[in-house]
Design an enzyme around this catalytic site. Structure first.
Site, PDB file in Angstrom:
ATOM      1  N   LYS A  13      59.587  76.999  36.542  1.00 58.91           N
ATOM      2  CA  LYS A  13      60.309  76.091  35.634  1.00 58.91           C
ATOM      3  C   LYS A  13      61.828  76.224  35.810  1.00 58.91           C
ATOM      4  O   LYS A  13      62.528  75.233  35.965  1.00 58.91           O
ATOM      5  CB  LYS A  13      59.921  76.368  34.166  1.00 58.91           C
ATOM      6  CG  LYS A  13      58.422  76.194  33.895  1.00 58.91           C
ATOM      7  CD  LYS A  13      58.076  76.399  32.423  1.00 58.91           C
ATOM      8  CE  LYS A  13      58.312  77.815  31.922  1.00 58.91           C
ATOM      9  NZ  LYS A  13      57.508  78.847  32.601  1.00 58.91           N
ATOM     10  N   ARG A  88      56.662  76.297  22.804  1.00 58.20           N
ATOM     11  CA  ARG A  88      55.692  77.232  23.367  1.00 58.20           C
ATOM     12  C   ARG A  88      54.521  77.461  22.423  1.00 58.20           C
ATOM     13  O   ARG A  88      53.618  78.225  22.752  1.00 58.20           O
ATOM     14  CB  ARG A  88      56.393  78.569  23.581  1.00 58.20           C
ATOM     15  CG  ARG A  88      56.503  79.000  25.037  1.00 58.20           C
ATOM     16  CD  ARG A  88      57.378  80.229  25.030  1.00 58.20           C
ATOM     17  NE  ARG A  88      57.294  81.033  26.190  1.00 58.20           N
ATOM     18  CZ  ARG A  88      58.228  81.078  27.140  1.00 58.20           C
ATOM     19  NH1 ARG A  88      59.265  80.280  27.082  1.00 58.20           N
ATOM     20  NH2 ARG A  88      58.105  81.924  28.135  1.00 58.20           N
ATOM     21  N   ARG A 127      60.459  88.591  41.159  1.00 58.55           N
ATOM     22  CA  ARG A 127      61.622  87.808  40.730  1.00 58.55           C
ATOM     23  C   ARG A 127      62.843  88.706  40.558  1.00 58.55           C
ATOM     24  O   ARG A 127      62.763  89.823  40.054  1.00 58.55           O
ATOM     25  CB  ARG A 127      61.311  87.096  39.409  1.00 58.55           C
ATOM     26  CG  ARG A 127      62.552  86.424  38.802  1.00 58.55           C
ATOM     27  CD  ARG A 127      62.188  85.363  37.794  1.00 58.55           C
ATOM     28  NE  ARG A 127      61.512  85.884  36.621  1.00 58.55           N
ATOM     29  CZ  ARG A 127      61.016  85.106  35.648  1.00 58.55           C
ATOM     30  NH1 ARG A 127      61.104  83.783  35.748  1.00 58.55           N
ATOM     31  NH2 ARG A 127      60.414  85.651  34.605  1.00 58.55           N
ATOM     32  N   ARG A 160      64.226  91.637  35.601  1.00 55.98           N
ATOM     33  CA  ARG A 160      64.075  91.584  34.151  1.00 55.98           C
ATOM     34  C   ARG A 160      63.087  92.649  33.678  1.00 55.98           C
ATOM     35  O   ARG A 160      62.071  92.870  34.316  1.00 55.98           O
ATOM     36  CB  ARG A 160      63.561  90.196  33.729  1.00 55.98           C
ATOM     37  CG  ARG A 160      64.656  89.173  33.580  1.00 55.98           C
ATOM     38  CD  ARG A 160      64.129  87.762  33.447  1.00 55.98           C
ATOM     39  NE  ARG A 160      63.039  87.587  32.486  1.00 55.98           N
ATOM     40  CZ  ARG A 160      62.504  86.397  32.187  1.00 55.98           C
ATOM     41  NH1 ARG A 160      62.981  85.307  32.747  1.00 55.98           N
ATOM     42  NH2 ARG A 160      61.509  86.308  31.331  1.00 55.98           N
ATOM     43  N   ARG A 171      52.124  88.646  29.036  1.00 57.26           N
ATOM     44  CA  ARG A 171      52.728  87.319  28.873  1.00 57.26           C
ATOM     45  C   ARG A 171      51.769  86.207  29.304  1.00 57.26           C
ATOM     46  O   ARG A 171      51.756  85.134  28.720  1.00 57.26           O
ATOM     47  CB  ARG A 171      54.034  87.232  29.660  1.00 57.26           C
ATOM     48  CG  ARG A 171      55.185  87.940  28.933  1.00 57.26           C
ATOM     49  CD  ARG A 171      56.316  88.319  29.869  1.00 57.26           C
ATOM     50  NE  ARG A 171      56.980  87.192  30.446  1.00 57.26           N
ATOM     51  CZ  ARG A 171      57.597  87.216  31.633  1.00 57.26           C
ATOM     52  NH1 ARG A 171      57.617  88.327  32.344  1.00 57.26           N
ATOM     53  NH2 ARG A 171      58.187  86.139  32.087  1.00 57.26           N
TER      54      ARG A 171
END
Ligand code: ADP
Ligand code: ADP
Ligand code: ZN
Length: 215
Positions: A13, A88, A127, A160, A171
């Site tokens: 996204k 969400r 990431r 992160r 998650r």
């Protein structure tokens, strides 16, 4: 005009949002970015949000909807905005419908980016993010020209806290339980467009462009 990006963590996204906002001249609203900034600054919001984020849980709706309510009336949103990571939950989506008349905006498209679970885990654990400008990288799929240095601003890249394997697994569960019901919610409103996010970054953008260019 409002465009919503829906999809599991790691679907791409943020990566796609970057190009969409430039090409379609939209304001960018990422609740995740706003919350991470609040945590970094240790604001009242940040202090409340932090433990949920660290555990891979959603921040309570009442906190998040206030962020969006305030953001949507800022001047740069007048031409339209791209929402990344909001709504969400179904309650957040219902809230958004209620405040839209205040902002004179309408939801034009909801883009659902679908990616297989194994690939999501691979993308999230690999990431890397720029600590200055927030640009996204990946150790294999989108590596910077110089290791651990941002191509755009020269900032340092970091991983992160919530991109560790344990939190990523949590998650993905949270997404299935709390966010997936939004697929039906927006299908019923005839706003949902599904994008195959398993393809490479370029190909995914082409699919998105096809959906948005007619607007
Ligand atoms: P999201 O905002 O949905 O959580 P990101 O845009 O941050 O996802 O992407 C997650 C990771 O996957 C990033 O490291 C990004 O560079 C990488 N990525 C994004 N899109 C693709 C793609 N189509 N193919 C391979 N890697 C991708
Ligand atoms: P990703 O797309 O990689 O899951 P985000 O940057 O969108 O990550 O979100 C990071 C975290 O911020 C989420 O795990 C959650 O704790 C919090 N968050 C972001 N957006 C929302 C939202 N709309 N409602 C509740 N919590 C949110
Ligand atoms: Zn940077």
């Amino acid at each position: 005009m409002l465009i919503i990006l829906l999809g599991p963590p790691g679907a791409g996204k943020g990566t796609q949002a970057d190009r969409i906002v430039k090409n379609f001249n939209l304001a960018y609203i990422s609740t995740g970015d706003i919350l991470r900034k609040a945590v970094k600054e240790e604001s009242a919001l940040g202090r409340k949000a932090r433990e949920y984020m660290d555990q891979g849980q959603l921040v309570p709706d009442n906190l998040v909807v206030e962020i969006v309510r305030e953001r949507l009336v800022e001047p740069d949103c007048a031409n339209g905005a791209l929402l990344d990571g909001f709504p969400r939950t179904v309650d957040q989506a219902v809230f958004l419908e209620k405040v839209l008349p205040e902002t004179k905006a309408t939801i034009d498209r909801v883009l659902l980016i679908e990616v297989e679970e194994n690939e999501l885990i691979e993308r999230l654990t690999g990431r890397r993010v720029c600590c200055d400008c927030g640009a996204n990288y990946h150790v294999k799929y989108k590596s910077p020209k110089v290791r651990n240095v941002c191509d755009q601003c020269g900032g340092d890249l970091y991983q992160r806290d919530d991109d560790s394997l344990a939190t990523v697994t949590e998650r993905l569960e949270v997404y299935k339980k709390q966010t997936e019901p939004l697929i039906k919610f927006y299908q019923e409103r005839d706003l949902l467009y599904t994008i195959d996010g398993n393809k490479d970054i370029e190909d995914v953008y082409e699919q998105i462009n096809d959906v948005l260019k007619e607007l």
